[in-house]
Design a protein around this motif. Structure first.
Motif, PDB file in Angstrom:
ATOM      1  N   ALA A  65      40.751  37.116  28.665  1.00 20.49           N
ATOM      2  CA  ALA A  65      41.704  37.352  29.754  1.00 20.49           C
ATOM      3  C   ALA A  65      41.372  38.622  30.531  1.00 20.49           C
ATOM      4  N   LEU A  66      40.936  39.672  29.831  1.00 18.08           N
ATOM      5  CA  LEU A  66      40.611  40.923  30.513  1.00 18.08           C
ATOM      6  C   LEU A  66      39.424  40.752  31.453  1.00 18.08           C
ATOM      7  N   VAL A  67      38.463  39.936  31.063  1.00 20.75           N
ATOM      8  CA  VAL A  67      37.290  39.677  31.903  1.00 20.75           C
ATOM      9  C   VAL A  67      37.694  38.870  33.137  1.00 20.75           C
ATOM     10  N   GLN A  68      38.551  37.876  32.936  1.00 19.24           N
ATOM     11  CA  GLN A  68      39.028  37.089  34.067  1.00 19.24           C
ATOM     12  C   GLN A  68      39.772  37.973  35.064  1.00 19.24           C
ATOM     13  N   GLU A  69      40.605  38.865  34.544  1.00 23.43           N
ATOM     14  CA  GLU A  69      41.356  39.760  35.426  1.00 23.43           C
ATOM     15  C   GLU A  69      40.421  40.693  36.195  1.00 23.43           C
ATOM     16  N   LEU A  70      39.429  41.233  35.508  1.00 22.08           N
ATOM     17  CA  LEU A  70      38.502  42.151  36.157  1.00 22.08           C
ATOM     18  C   LEU A  70      37.717  41.447  37.255  1.00 22.08           C
ATOM     19  N   SER A  71      37.251  40.236  36.983  1.00 18.55           N
ATOM     20  CA  SER A  71      36.513  39.480  37.990  1.00 18.55           C
ATOM     21  C   SER A  71      37.381  39.238  39.224  1.00 18.55           C
ATOM     22  N   LYS A  72      38.624  38.898  39.006  1.00 18.88           N
ATOM     23  CA  LYS A  72      39.545  38.646  40.117  1.00 18.88           C
ATOM     24  C   LYS A  72      39.760  39.911  40.949  1.00 18.88           C
ATOM     25  N   LEU A  73      39.989  41.041  40.276  1.00 18.59           N
ATOM     26  CA  LEU A  73      40.255  42.287  40.991  1.00 18.59           C
ATOM     27  C   LEU A  73      39.026  42.786  41.747  1.00 18.59           C
ATOM     28  N   LEU A  74      37.850  42.654  41.153  1.00 22.31           N
ATOM     29  CA  LEU A  74      36.625  43.049  41.847  1.00 22.31           C
ATOM     30  C   LEU A  74      36.400  42.192  43.091  1.00 22.31           C
ATOM     31  N   THR A  75      36.699  40.906  42.975  1.00 24.48           N
ATOM     32  CA  THR A  75      36.545  40.004  44.120  1.00 24.48           C
ATOM     33  C   THR A  75      37.536  40.362  45.224  1.00 24.48           C
ATOM     34  N   ILE A  76      38.758  40.648  44.826  1.00 24.97           N
ATOM     35  CA  ILE A  76      39.782  41.022  45.807  1.00 24.97           C
ATOM     36  C   ILE A  76      39.407  42.335  46.490  1.00 24.97           C
ATOM     37  N   ARG A  77      38.843  43.269  45.732  1.00 27.27           N
ATOM     38  CA  ARG A  77      38.417  44.534  46.330  1.00 27.27           C
ATOM     39  C   ARG A  77      37.352  44.291  47.402  1.00 27.27           C
ATOM     40  N   GLN A  78      36.397  43.435  47.101  1.00 26.06           N
ATOM     41  CA  GLN A  78      35.368  43.123  48.090  1.00 26.06           C
ATOM     42  C   GLN A  78      35.964  42.430  49.316  1.00 26.06           C
ATOM     43  N   GLY A  97      46.808  40.217  59.919  1.00 28.94           N
ATOM     44  CA  GLY A  97      47.518  39.771  61.100  1.00 28.94           C
ATOM     45  C   GLY A  97      48.772  38.993  60.791  1.00 28.94           C
ATOM     46  N   TYR A  98      49.001  38.676  59.499  1.00 26.68           N
ATOM     47  CA  TYR A  98      50.181  37.935  59.115  1.00 26.68           C
ATOM     48  C   TYR A  98      51.382  38.882  59.012  1.00 26.68           C
ATOM     49  N   ASP A  99      52.470  38.506  59.661  1.00 22.62           N
ATOM     50  CA  ASP A  99      53.654  39.366  59.669  1.00 22.62           C
ATOM     51  C   ASP A  99      54.219  39.596  58.272  1.00 22.62           C
ATOM     52  N   ASN A 100      54.202  38.548  57.437  1.00 26.33           N
ATOM     53  CA  ASN A 100      54.834  38.644  56.119  1.00 26.33           C
ATOM     54  C   ASN A 100      53.857  38.985  55.006  1.00 26.33           C
ATOM     55  N   PHE A 101      52.604  39.247  55.378  1.00 23.10           N
ATOM     56  CA  PHE A 101      51.598  39.462  54.337  1.00 23.10           C
ATOM     57  C   PHE A 101      51.686  40.866  53.754  1.00 23.10           C
ATOM     58  N   THR A 102      51.659  40.943  52.425  1.00 20.03           N
ATOM     59  CA  THR A 102      51.697  42.225  51.730  1.00 20.03           C
ATOM     60  C   THR A 102      50.280  42.756  51.579  1.00 20.03           C
ATOM     61  N   PRO A 103      49.951  43.900  52.140  1.00 22.11           N
ATOM     62  CA  PRO A 103      48.583  44.437  52.033  1.00 22.11           C
ATOM     63  C   PRO A 103      48.173  44.662  50.578  1.00 22.11           C
ATOM     64  N   VAL A 104      46.894  44.474  50.306  1.00 25.39           N
ATOM     65  CA  VAL A 104      46.374  44.730  48.967  1.00 25.39           C
ATOM     66  C   VAL A 104      46.473  46.221  48.668  1.00 25.39           C
ATOM     67  N   ARG A 105      46.962  46.557  47.504  1.00 24.78           N
ATOM     68  CA  ARG A 105      47.124  47.951  47.090  1.00 24.78           C
ATOM     69  C   ARG A 105      45.824  48.410  46.433  1.00 24.78           C
ATOM     70  N   LEU A 106      44.901  48.868  47.262  1.00 27.23           N
ATOM     71  CA  LEU A 106      43.549  49.157  46.795  1.00 27.23           C
ATOM     72  C   LEU A 106      43.516  50.268  45.742  1.00 27.23           C
ATOM     73  N   GLU A 107      44.350  51.286  45.881  1.00 24.39           N
ATOM     74  CA  GLU A 107      44.330  52.376  44.910  1.00 24.39           C
ATOM     75  C   GLU A 107      44.732  51.872  43.524  1.00 24.39           C
ATOM     76  N   GLU A 108      45.762  51.029  43.472  1.00 19.99           N
ATOM     77  CA  GLU A 108      46.179  50.458  42.186  1.00 19.99           C
ATOM     78  C   GLU A 108      45.087  49.568  41.614  1.00 19.99           C
ATOM     79  N   ILE A 109      44.444  48.798  42.479  1.00 16.16           N
ATOM     80  CA  ILE A 109      43.369  47.911  42.026  1.00 16.16           C
ATOM     81  C   ILE A 109      42.197  48.724  41.481  1.00 16.16           C
ATOM     82  N   GLU A 110      41.824  49.803  42.173  1.00 14.47           N
ATOM     83  CA  GLU A 110      40.722  50.653  41.715  1.00 14.47           C
ATOM     84  C   GLU A 110      41.023  51.224  40.329  1.00 14.47           C
TER      85      GLU A 110
END
Length: 267
Positions: free
Chosen positions: A210-223, A236-249
């Protein structure tokens, strides 16, 4: 085997990152037409289901171009084709490429693979008096054979002798040993020298941890979050929540620490 999927990456980004389509009519078969086009392209891998007259069609019976939304399937005359799927503004091929890059980084930084690998052959050198050996890949699933080069001098043609596992035999590799890739000789220890042991074994995980799956997902989202695609589409989406890059890092670095060799017991 990828450590995450396009579907999981987009799900993390939230409901505005993809759209679900249900019971879309593709057309009616005539026995000859073989190409059908969905109303939307950029279909997300793992979300598409094709139906004929309401019954699902096995995936092996048709082909699907995810990015173009094109289905190749020849339906009998009068058969109604419908489908369910999710789609995004981001091509599946792009996210898949980012996942591959993320997985390569995981393996580079941890020095390990988290897939199921079979038939690995590893040669181990032996120091004087050495009886305990560690394989470079772990956890070990099964050890097929442990062989010793019993030749008393260096030769291009080794003389391999098979060692026997178990108490009262040559070596031990119990469940705890296999978990960390360890082999312990209790009798008939190998001779000192280069490449004196040859071990054939299977290792890894049938399902990535599970930890590997999570890491792969977060690295992909960061890219993705740092790409022009993300900035031009999602922001550009009005309701879209921006990715919290600092938390992801922060989480990425924490996961790399947990997956480091000295911390692997926490998986």
């Amino acid at each position: 085997m990828a450590y995450t999927t396009t579907k999981e990456v987009l799900k993390y980004l939230g409901k505005d990152a993809y759209t679900s389509v249900r019971n879309e009519t593709l057309g009616t078969g005539n026995g000859t037409t073989s190409t059908w086009t969905a109303s939307n392209n950029n279909i997300i891998d793992g979300t598409f289901t094709l139906y004929t007259n309401g019954g699902s069609v096995p995936t092996a019976n048709y082909s699907l171009d995810l990015d173009e939304g094109v289905i190749t399937y020849t339906a009998n005359n009068g058969v109604v084709l419908t489908c369910d799927y999710d789609y995004s503004d981001v091509p599946d091929s792009l996210v898949s490429s980012l996942i591959s890059s993320s997985d390569a980084l995981i393996e580079e930084r941890t020095g390990r693979k988290f897939t199921h690998e079979t038939g690995c052959v590893e040669y181990l050198s032996v120091e004087k008096g050495q009886k305990v050996f560690f394989l470079k890949n772990y956890p070990v699933i099964t050890i097929s054979s442990v062989e010793q080069n019993t030749s008393s001098f260096v030769t291009d043609t080794p003389s391999w002798s098979t060692s026997t596992a178990g108490l009262g035999n040559d070596y031990i590799a119990n469940d705890e040993d296999l978990r960390i890739g360890r082999i312990r000789f209790i009798d008939n220890a190998p001779l000192e020298g280069e490449d004196r042991l040859k071990v054939t074994y299977d290792y890894g995980y049938t399902t990535p941890p599970a930890l590997v799956q999570e890491l792969s997902k977060l690295l992909t989202i960061r890219q993705l979050a740092n790409s022009s695609v993300y900035k031009s589409i999602f922001k550009g989406y009005d309701n879209f929540t921006p990715v919290r890059l600092e938390e992801i890092e922060n989480r990425i670095e924490e996961l790399f620490r947990l997956l480091a060799k000295q911390e692997i017991s926490k998986i």
